[in-house]
Design an enzyme around this catalytic site. Structure first.
Site, PDB file in Angstrom:
ATOM      1  N   GLU A 273     -32.473  41.823  14.140  1.00  0.00           N
ATOM      2  CA  GLU A 273     -33.716  42.535  14.274  1.00  0.00           C
ATOM      3  C   GLU A 273     -33.969  42.399  15.880  1.00  0.00           C
ATOM      4  O   GLU A 273     -34.390  43.532  16.655  1.00  0.00           O
ATOM      5  CB  GLU A 273     -34.871  41.875  13.644  1.00  0.00           C
ATOM      6  CG  GLU A 273     -34.780  42.140  12.187  1.00  0.00           C
ATOM      7  CD  GLU A 273     -35.307  43.509  11.791  1.00  0.00           C
ATOM      8  OE1 GLU A 273     -35.370  44.367  12.624  1.00  0.00           O
ATOM      9  OE2 GLU A 273     -35.099  43.940  10.432  1.00  0.00           O
TER      10      GLU A 273
ATOM     11  N   HIS B  24     -30.958  40.431   4.554  1.00  0.00           N
ATOM     12  CA  HIS B  24     -31.571  41.496   5.136  1.00  0.00           C
ATOM     13  C   HIS B  24     -31.081  41.825   6.371  1.00  0.00           C
ATOM     14  O   HIS B  24     -30.808  43.010   6.795  1.00  0.00           O
ATOM     15  CB  HIS B  24     -33.177  41.494   5.285  1.00  0.00           C
ATOM     16  CG  HIS B  24     -33.902  42.412   5.953  1.00  0.00           C
ATOM     17  ND1 HIS B  24     -33.960  43.800   5.553  1.00  0.00           N
ATOM     18  CD2 HIS B  24     -34.423  42.735   7.434  1.00  0.00           C
ATOM     19  CE1 HIS B  24     -34.791  44.603   6.341  1.00  0.00           C
ATOM     20  NE2 HIS B  24     -34.852  43.857   7.470  1.00  0.00           N
TER      21      HIS B  24
ATOM     22  N   HIS C 278     -31.185  49.448   4.814  1.00  0.00           N
ATOM     23  CA  HIS C 278     -32.184  49.406   3.446  1.00  0.00           C
ATOM     24  C   HIS C 278     -31.347  49.532   2.371  1.00  0.00           C
ATOM     25  O   HIS C 278     -31.467  49.002   1.333  1.00  0.00           O
ATOM     26  CB  HIS C 278     -33.572  49.853   3.469  1.00  0.00           C
ATOM     27  CG  HIS C 278     -34.662  48.886   4.185  1.00  0.00           C
ATOM     28  ND1 HIS C 278     -35.972  49.499   4.203  1.00  0.00           N
ATOM     29  CD2 HIS C 278     -34.545  47.630   4.506  1.00  0.00           C
ATOM     30  CE1 HIS C 278     -36.707  48.518   5.094  1.00  0.00           C
ATOM     31  NE2 HIS C 278     -35.988  47.197   4.976  1.00  0.00           N
TER      32      HIS C 278
ATOM     33  N   GLU D 190     -47.905  53.374  11.558  1.00  0.00           N
ATOM     34  CA  GLU D 190     -46.670  53.964  11.587  1.00  0.00           C
ATOM     35  C   GLU D 190     -46.799  55.430  11.308  1.00  0.00           C
ATOM     36  O   GLU D 190     -46.245  55.977  10.425  1.00  0.00           O
ATOM     37  CB  GLU D 190     -45.619  53.390  10.173  1.00  0.00           C
ATOM     38  CG  GLU D 190     -44.196  53.779  10.566  1.00  0.00           C
ATOM     39  CD  GLU D 190     -43.522  52.762   9.741  1.00  0.00           C
ATOM     40  OE1 GLU D 190     -43.099  51.785  10.150  1.00  0.00           O
ATOM     41  OE2 GLU D 190     -42.959  53.446   8.746  1.00  0.00           O
TER      42      GLU D 190
ATOM     43  N   ARG E 259     -44.229  53.939  15.668  1.00  0.00           N
ATOM     44  CA  ARG E 259     -43.691  52.715  15.052  1.00  0.00           C
ATOM     45  C   ARG E 259     -42.424  52.974  14.168  1.00  0.00           C
ATOM     46  O   ARG E 259     -41.660  51.897  13.838  1.00  0.00           O
ATOM     47  CB  ARG E 259     -44.821  52.127  14.032  1.00  0.00           C
ATOM     48  CG  ARG E 259     -44.354  50.745  13.473  1.00  0.00           C
ATOM     49  CD  ARG E 259     -45.524  50.055  12.831  1.00  0.00           C
ATOM     50  NE  ARG E 259     -45.291  48.741  12.393  1.00  0.00           N
ATOM     51  CZ  ARG E 259     -45.933  47.843  11.836  1.00  0.00           C
ATOM     52  NH1 ARG E 259     -47.224  47.948  11.837  1.00  0.00           N
ATOM     53  NH2 ARG E 259     -45.250  46.758  11.397  1.00  0.00           N
TER      54      ARG E 259
ATOM     55  N   LYS F 230     -47.288  44.588   8.166  1.00  0.00           N
ATOM     56  CA  LYS F 230     -46.630  45.026   7.101  1.00  0.00           C
ATOM     57  C   LYS F 230     -46.509  44.089   5.760  1.00  0.00           C
ATOM     58  O   LYS F 230     -45.885  42.989   6.036  1.00  0.00           O
ATOM     59  CB  LYS F 230     -45.128  45.739   7.303  1.00  0.00           C
ATOM     60  CG  LYS F 230     -45.261  47.215   8.010  1.00  0.00           C
ATOM     61  CD  LYS F 230     -43.806  47.673   8.149  1.00  0.00           C
ATOM     62  CE  LYS F 230     -43.787  48.902   8.654  1.00  0.00           C
ATOM     63  NZ  LYS F 230     -42.503  49.431   9.047  1.00  0.00           N
TER      64      LYS F 230
ATOM     65  N   LYS G 244     -42.101  44.223  19.878  1.00  0.00           N
ATOM     66  CA  LYS G 244     -42.531  44.774  18.592  1.00  0.00           C
ATOM     67  C   LYS G 244     -44.195  45.108  18.672  1.00  0.00           C
ATOM     68  O   LYS G 244     -44.441  46.176  18.234  1.00  0.00           O
ATOM     69  CB  LYS G 244     -42.249  43.903  17.590  1.00  0.00           C
ATOM     70  CG  LYS G 244     -42.749  44.336  16.291  1.00  0.00           C
ATOM     71  CD  LYS G 244     -42.362  43.890  15.111  1.00  0.00           C
ATOM     72  CE  LYS G 244     -43.243  44.349  14.042  1.00  0.00           C
ATOM     73  NZ  LYS G 244     -42.483  43.789  12.613  1.00  0.00           N
TER      74      LYS G 244
ATOM     75  N   ASN H 270     -37.744  51.067  12.866  1.00  0.00           N
ATOM     76  CA  ASN H 270     -37.143  51.343  11.539  1.00  0.00           C
ATOM     77  C   ASN H 270     -35.614  51.841  12.042  1.00  0.00           C
ATOM     78  O   ASN H 270     -34.585  51.965  11.316  1.00  0.00           O
ATOM     79  CB  ASN H 270     -37.328  52.335  10.741  1.00  0.00           C
ATOM     80  CG  ASN H 270     -38.816  52.035  10.236  1.00  0.00           C
ATOM     81  OD1 ASN H 270     -38.938  50.756   9.792  1.00  0.00           O
ATOM     82  ND2 ASN H 270     -39.631  52.773   9.711  1.00  0.00           N
TER      83      ASN H 270
ATOM     84  N   HIS I  73     -32.396  50.811   9.888  1.00  0.00           N
ATOM     85  CA  HIS I  73     -33.079  50.337   8.477  1.00  0.00           C
ATOM     86  C   HIS I  73     -32.718  51.558   7.603  1.00  0.00           C
ATOM     87  O   HIS I  73     -32.865  51.275   6.395  1.00  0.00           O
ATOM     88  CB  HIS I  73     -34.623  49.987   8.601  1.00  0.00           C
ATOM     89  CG  HIS I  73     -34.785  48.739   9.235  1.00  0.00           C
ATOM     90  ND1 HIS I  73     -34.410  48.584  10.440  1.00  0.00           N
ATOM     91  CD2 HIS I  73     -35.300  47.557   8.719  1.00  0.00           C
ATOM     92  CE1 HIS I  73     -34.555  47.183  10.651  1.00  0.00           C
ATOM     93  NE2 HIS I  73     -35.330  46.626   9.645  1.00  0.00           N
TER      94      HIS I  73
ATOM     95  N   ARG J 133     -60.370  41.706  -2.277  1.00  0.00           N
ATOM     96  CA  ARG J 133     -60.585  42.928  -1.231  1.00  0.00           C
ATOM     97  C   ARG J 133     -59.965  42.129   0.188  1.00  0.00           C
ATOM     98  O   ARG J 133     -60.354  42.925   1.047  1.00  0.00           O
ATOM     99  CB  ARG J 133     -61.851  43.652  -1.105  1.00  0.00           C
ATOM    100  CG  ARG J 133     -62.074  44.222  -2.542  1.00  0.00           C
ATOM    101  CD  ARG J 133     -62.981  45.494  -2.413  1.00  0.00           C
ATOM    102  NE  ARG J 133     -63.177  46.231  -3.602  1.00  0.00           N
ATOM    103  CZ  ARG J 133     -64.205  45.861  -4.618  1.00  0.00           C
ATOM    104  NH1 ARG J 133     -65.181  44.797  -4.005  1.00  0.00           N
ATOM    105  NH2 ARG J 133     -64.308  46.412  -5.522  1.00  0.00           N
TER     106      ARG J 133
HETATM  107  N1  GLY Z   1     -39.965  45.899  10.641  1.00  0.00           N
HETATM  108  C1  GLY Z   1     -40.407  47.332  11.206  1.00  0.00           C
HETATM  109  C2  GLY Z   1     -41.902  47.314  11.358  1.00  0.00           C
HETATM  110  O1  GLY Z   1     -42.553  46.233  11.175  1.00  0.00           O
HETATM  111  O2  GLY Z   1     -42.497  48.371  11.429  1.00  0.00           O
END
Ligand code: GLY
Length: 343
Positions: free
Chosen positions: A165, A245, A230, A215, A219, A123, A205, A223, A226, A101
């Protein structure tokens, strides 16, 4: 200027006499692990080296990490160190979040992409059924150790991947930041100056993550680039083609700047500056994919979407002014892809 020994001691809290475990990937093991072991005494049985690459960002690899922790008798008071690139930071963070956990972990990113993005913000996850980061949780690292000298052995295409990025962060932050990022000589970098740019990029960031860690709104601006990026990456993965990426994100930035111009009157001149930057430094995206139906299908699975029928974008009205929850019709997305692939 850089003191890895001190940073590691602070991150690990050596006075607490921790039971340490370390995950790494083959490249980081070769170029960076010996630096870590100068400070931290970690036995060979407590080190797991995993293959590098998006194709290994799977449940099977996560299971290998759980097995390694179980075999070593790790407990909740153990500390997992993750020395590697973005794939390893995401997967290792997920394994740490779910093992018993949740056990604490420290990211020690070895690529530019991992320094400015994956290692910060919590993330974690892995790819599933061909979809990027489809399974994951938000789980913050105990700390992150940034050591820019690791970048000296990084292949140039990987450096550019991370730089996309940083360009994204600059575009959503401010015109001044964009000037700095576009003007920096990434082909022959001065590492001291790069370290300053990296720190500012992380700060941009982190500021956003602190305001919206899970998010729910703001947040989503991270993206930007992306939704298309993506989809291109997932498409390449499905074809067994290699697309880094950040390179996919660079293409996504251009396509989504085009959409921003059409839908939110983003200044054309600035978009052209970014296009020139891409053409100067990155491989041409021509013919990366003409299968727009498939690409749009991948976009439908994007985690920003609030319903399965509407594709959600984060677009820019101006540099430093990002609008989340923007939608676009299939034809508009097709025009943006045409623009990208016909450059
Ligand atoms: N890579 C985008 C974020 O971490 O929100």
């Amino acid at each position: 200027m850089f003191d890895l020994d001190l940073d590691l001691r602070n991150a690990v809290g050596l006075s607490e006499s921790r039971d340490l475990y370390l995950l790494t990937d083959t490249n980081s093991q070769q170029y960076c692990l010996s630096e870590i072991r100068k400070t931290l005494d970690i036995s060979a049985e407590h080190i797991l080296c995993l293959p590098d690459g998006e194709q290994y960002k799977t449940l099977e690899t996560v299971e290998r990490i759980w097995d390694f922790l179980i075999k070593g008798n790790a407990t909740r008071s153990s500390l997992l160190l993750i020395l590697g690139g973005g794939v390893l930071c995401d997967m290792g963070g997920f394994a740490a979040a779910t093992f018993k956990r949740g056990i604490p972990f420290v990211n020690i990113p070895t690529t530019l992409l991992a320094m400015v993005d994956a290692s910060c913000g919590g993330k974690t996850g892995f790819d599933y059924q061909g979809l990027k980061n489809e399974i994951g949780v938000f789980y913050q690292p105990k700390s992150t150790v940034i050591y820019p000298p690791f970048l000296r052995t990084l292949p140039h295409d990987q450096l550019l991947s991370g730089y996309a990025e940083m360009l994204k962060h600059a575009l959503i932050a401010s015109p001044l930041e964009l000037i700095h990022v576009l003007a920096f000589n990434i082909d022959n970098p001065d590492y001291e100056s790069l370290a300053e740019l990296i720190q500012r990029s992380i700060d941009i960031k982190q500021y956003i993550v602190d305001l919206d860690p899970e998010e729910t709104g703001l947040r989503k601006s991270l993206n930007f680039g992306h939704t298309v990026g993506h989809a291109l990456e997932e498409y390449s993965l499905s074809k067994g083609q290699k697309l880094l990426h950040g390179t996919a994100v660079m293409y996504g930035i251009v396509a989504e700047l085009y959409l921003s111009m059409v839908k939110l009157s983003f200044p054309k001149q600035t978009m052209i500056q970014v296009v020139h930057f891409m053409l100067e430094h990155y491989p041409k995206p021509a013919c990366a994919c003409k299968d727009y139906e498939k690409l749009i299908e991948f976009m439908r699975h994007d985690k920003k979407n609030m319903s399965a029928d509407v594709i959600n974008f984060s677009l820019l009205r101006q540099v430093g002014n990002c609008r989340i929850n923007q939608t676009a019709k299939k034809e508009e997305i097709g025009d943006a892809l045409d623009f990208l692939f016909n450059l």
